[in-house]
Design a protein around this motif. Structure first.
Motif, PDB file in Angstrom:
ATOM      1  N   HIS A   1       0.902  -1.328  -0.045  1.00 39.23           N
ATOM      2  CA  HIS A   1      -0.053  -0.102  -0.218  1.00 39.23           C
ATOM      3  C   HIS A   1       0.737   1.359  -0.095  1.00 39.23           C
ATOM      4  N   THR A   2       2.026   1.138   0.800  1.00 39.77           N
ATOM      5  CA  THR A   2       2.862   2.424   0.934  1.00 39.77           C
ATOM      6  C   THR A   2       3.495   2.599  -0.583  1.00 39.77           C
ATOM      7  N   LEU A   3       3.694   1.473  -1.135  1.00 39.46           N
ATOM      8  CA  LEU A   3       4.437   1.689  -2.538  1.00 39.46           C
ATOM      9  C   LEU A   3       3.530   2.080  -3.674  1.00 39.46           C
ATOM     10  N   GLN A   4       2.240   1.862  -3.470  1.00 36.87           N
ATOM     11  CA  GLN A   4       1.015   2.575  -4.265  1.00 36.87           C
ATOM     12  C   GLN A   4       0.800   3.887  -3.691  1.00 36.87           C
ATOM     13  N   ASP A   5       1.119   4.201  -2.679  1.00 38.37           N
ATOM     14  CA  ASP A   5       1.067   5.593  -2.248  1.00 38.37           C
ATOM     15  C   ASP A   5       1.931   6.502  -2.972  1.00 38.37           C
ATOM     16  N   ILE A   6       3.373   5.971  -2.920  1.00 39.26           N
ATOM     17  CA  ILE A   6       4.440   6.809  -3.558  1.00 39.26           C
ATOM     18  C   ILE A   6       4.330   6.771  -4.935  1.00 39.26           C
ATOM     19  N   TYR A   7       3.728   5.691  -5.460  1.00 39.76           N
ATOM     20  CA  TYR A   7       3.618   5.735  -6.948  1.00 39.76           C
ATOM     21  C   TYR A   7       2.611   6.726  -7.389  1.00 39.76           C
ATOM     22  N   TYR A   8       1.487   6.737  -6.662  1.00 38.95           N
ATOM     23  CA  TYR A   8       0.671   7.738  -6.787  1.00 38.95           C
ATOM     24  C   TYR A   8       1.081   9.316  -6.662  1.00 38.95           C
ATOM     25  N   ALA A   9       1.874   9.458  -5.558  1.00 43.01           N
ATOM     26  CA  ALA A   9       2.677  10.747  -5.418  1.00 43.01           C
ATOM     27  C   ALA A   9       3.617  11.280  -6.494  1.00 43.01           C
ATOM     28  N   GLU A  10       4.253  10.130  -6.961  1.00 47.49           N
ATOM     29  CA  GLU A  10       5.294  10.296  -7.893  1.00 47.49           C
ATOM     30  C   GLU A  10       4.654  10.851  -9.187  1.00 47.49           C
TER      31      GLU A  10
ATOM     32  N   ARG B   1      11.260   2.710 -12.127  1.00 52.37           N
ATOM     33  CA  ARG B   1      11.719   1.817 -10.992  1.00 52.37           C
ATOM     34  C   ARG B   1      10.678   1.415  -9.933  1.00 52.37           C
ATOM     35  N   LEU B   2       9.630   2.088  -9.648  1.00 53.28           N
ATOM     36  CA  LEU B   2       8.570   1.619  -8.997  1.00 53.28           C
ATOM     37  C   LEU B   2       7.775   0.473  -9.668  1.00 53.28           C
ATOM     38  N   LYS B   3       7.632   0.776 -10.975  1.00 55.10           N
ATOM     39  CA  LYS B   3       7.033  -0.361 -11.801  1.00 55.10           C
ATOM     40  C   LYS B   3       7.788  -1.568 -11.862  1.00 55.10           C
ATOM     41  N   GLU B   4       9.145  -1.481 -11.739  1.00 54.02           N
ATOM     42  CA  GLU B   4       9.914  -2.693 -11.632  1.00 54.02           C
ATOM     43  C   GLU B   4       9.667  -3.417 -10.290  1.00 54.02           C
ATOM     44  N   VAL B   5       9.621  -2.447  -9.188  1.00 51.43           N
ATOM     45  CA  VAL B   5       9.600  -3.098  -7.828  1.00 51.43           C
ATOM     46  C   VAL B   5       8.003  -3.732  -7.660  1.00 51.43           C
ATOM     47  N   PHE B   6       7.023  -3.228  -8.200  1.00 47.90           N
ATOM     48  CA  PHE B   6       5.787  -3.706  -8.385  1.00 47.90           C
ATOM     49  C   PHE B   6       5.891  -5.411  -8.908  1.00 47.90           C
ATOM     50  N   ARG B   7       6.640  -5.354  -9.990  1.00 52.17           N
ATOM     51  CA  ARG B   7       6.763  -6.526 -10.982  1.00 52.17           C
ATOM     52  C   ARG B   7       7.521  -7.406 -10.029  1.00 52.17           C
ATOM     53  N   MET B   8       8.584  -7.023  -9.583  1.00 51.96           N
ATOM     54  CA  MET B   8       9.473  -8.053  -8.823  1.00 51.96           C
ATOM     55  C   MET B   8       8.811  -8.727  -7.283  1.00 51.96           C
ATOM     56  N   HIS B   9       7.740  -7.818  -6.889  1.00 55.81           N
ATOM     57  CA  HIS B   9       7.049  -8.300  -5.727  1.00 55.81           C
ATOM     58  C   HIS B   9       5.891  -9.244  -6.079  1.00 55.81           C
ATOM     59  N   GLY B  10       5.536  -8.941  -7.363  1.00 54.81           N
ATOM     60  CA  GLY B  10       4.151  -9.526  -7.625  1.00 54.81           C
ATOM     61  C   GLY B  10       3.040  -8.944  -7.209  1.00 54.81           C
ATOM     62  N   ALA B  11       3.312  -7.482  -7.151  1.00 53.94           N
ATOM     63  CA  ALA B  11       1.932  -6.552  -6.722  1.00 53.94           C
ATOM     64  C   ALA B  11       1.456  -5.881  -7.520  1.00 53.94           C
ATOM     65  N   GLN B  12       0.161  -5.436  -7.524  1.00 55.73           N
ATOM     66  CA  GLN B  12      -0.564  -4.704  -8.297  1.00 55.73           C
ATOM     67  C   GLN B  12       0.119  -3.295  -8.675  1.00 55.73           C
ATOM     68  N   GLU B  13       0.565  -2.982  -9.736  1.00 52.97           N
ATOM     69  CA  GLU B  13       0.972  -1.694 -10.256  1.00 52.97           C
ATOM     70  C   GLU B  13      -0.169  -0.657 -10.322  1.00 52.97           C
ATOM     71  N   LYS B  14      -0.360   0.206  -9.026  1.00 51.57           N
ATOM     72  CA  LYS B  14      -1.559   1.122  -9.286  1.00 51.57           C
ATOM     73  C   LYS B  14      -0.977   2.318  -8.235  1.00 51.57           C
ATOM     74  N   GLY B  15      -1.696   3.192  -8.175  1.00 49.19           N
ATOM     75  CA  GLY B  15      -1.700   4.269  -7.190  1.00 49.19           C
ATOM     76  C   GLY B  15      -2.870   4.165  -6.207  1.00 49.19           C
ATOM     77  N   VAL B  16      -2.679   4.337  -5.036  1.00 51.11           N
ATOM     78  CA  VAL B  16      -3.897   4.888  -4.334  1.00 51.11           C
ATOM     79  C   VAL B  16      -3.660   6.357  -3.615  1.00 51.11           C
ATOM     80  N   THR B  17      -5.038   6.939  -3.703  1.00 51.50           N
ATOM     81  CA  THR B  17      -4.929   8.499  -3.401  1.00 51.50           C
ATOM     82  C   THR B  17      -4.221   8.624  -2.251  1.00 51.50           C
TER      83      THR B  17
END
Lengths: 167, 167
Positions: B17-26, B62-78
Motif C-alpha cells: 500500500h505504501t508503494l502504491q501511495d508513493i506511486y500515486y505521489a510520483e 523503478r517503482l513499476k519494476e518493484v511492483f513487478r518483482m514483488h508480484g504486486a498490483q501496479e496502481k496508485g492509491v490516493t
C-alpha cells in the motif's frame, strides 16, 4: 498556506506566512498526538509520542515568541499539506488491525509529519538569517533540531524491533 | 493512502500500500513539475526542475519494476499528503507577484515535496529489507538517494543567491 490574492509581496511577507503555516501545523499535530499515543501498542512508541507532545507544546511556545520578536500577527493559516499528512495517518490507524503492523504504520505516519516540519523549519531558519533575524533563526533552529532528533528516534524504534516483529 | 476497511493485515500489505501511495505521489509530481518549470525565473532553478522531471520519470520506472518483482498490483492509491503539499505549492505560485520571492517560495514548496518522498522511500527501504526483499530495497534506495540529492541541490540554490536577492 492559505493565502488571499497576491498578498505576498516581499521575503518578509513570505517568512511571516510560512511562520503562520507551521504555527497552524504544530497546533494540528498537538491535537493529533493524543490519538497516536492511545493507538500505539509498544510502550517505547507510546512514550515517544508522549514526549513529542510535550515538545510540540514547547515548539508552539517558541513560535509565539518568534511572532512577538518579529512584530508579526500570531495566527495560523490553513496548511493543506499537514492536513493531508494527518488525514493519511488517521486512515492508517483505521485500516490496520494487527497491533504490530499498526505500530509500524504509526511510525511511518509520524515520520512523514516530522519531515514536513523539518523542511519548513529548515526554510524558516534560512529565511530568518537572510532577513537579518538571527534571534528568530536561533529559536526556529531549536525547533528544527528537536524535530530532527524525533525523526531519528522514530527510525531507531522502527529498526529496533517493532517492524521486525511485525514482519 | 486511501484504504478500504481493514484491508491491511500484514507488513507485506502495508509495504504494497505504501508503494502504491508513493506511486500515486510520483505521478502527481510528474504532472505538477512542468508548471513549476514554467513559473521559475532563475535559469538554474528552471533547469533544476527540468532535471528533476526526468528523474521523476525514472523513479516511476523503478517503482513499476518493484511492483513487478514483488508480484504486486501496479496502481496508485490516493495520497492526501502529496495532494495537500502540491495544493500549497500551487497556492504559493498564485499569490506571489515578485519573481525572486516566487523563486524562493517555489524552492520551499519543492523541498516539502522532496521531504515527503524522502520519508516514504526511507520507510519503504527499511520495510523491504525486513521483508527479505533486498532486490526491491536496492531499487527504492536509488530513488531515495536521488530525492535526497535533489533536496540538497535546492538548498544550495536557495543559499546561493535566489533568496538573498529576494531579501
Amino acid at each position: 498556506m492559505g493565502w488571499f490574492s497576491k498578498d505576498i509581496a516581499t521575503m518578509d511577507d513570505l517568512f511571516v506566512h510560512t511562520l503562520q503555516d507551521i504555527y497552524y501545523a504544530e497546533n494540528q499535530i498537538r491535537k493529533a498526538l493524543p490519538d497516536m499515543v492511545a493507538k500505539a501498542t509498544s510502550p517505547a512508541l507510546k512514550q515517544g509520542f508522549e514526549t513529542h507532545l510535550r515538545e510540540t507544546e514547547g515548539h508552539i511556545g517558541r513560535l509565539k515568541e518568534v511572532f512577538r520578536m518579529h512584530g508579526a500577527q500570531e495566527k495560523g493559516v490553513t496548511c493543506p499539506a499537514i492536513d493531508g499528512i494527518i488525514k493519511e495517518a488517521n486512515e492508517i490507524a483505521g485500516e490496520v488491525e494487527d497491533k504490530q503492523v499498526l505500530d509500524a504504520a504509526l511510525i511511518a505516519a509520524a515520520q512523514a509529519v516530522e519531515h514536513y516540519e523539518i523542511t519548513r523549519y529548515g526554510t524558516l531558519v534560512a529565511w530568518a538569517k537572510q532577513l537579518g533575524r538571527e534571534d528568530c533563526a536561533a529559536l526556529l533552529k531549536q525547533n528544527l533540531d528537536e524535530e530532527a532528533a524525533t525523526d531519528e528516534k522514530l527510525t531507531k524504534l522502527a529498526m529496533g524491533g517493532i517492524n521486525r516483529k511485525a514482519a
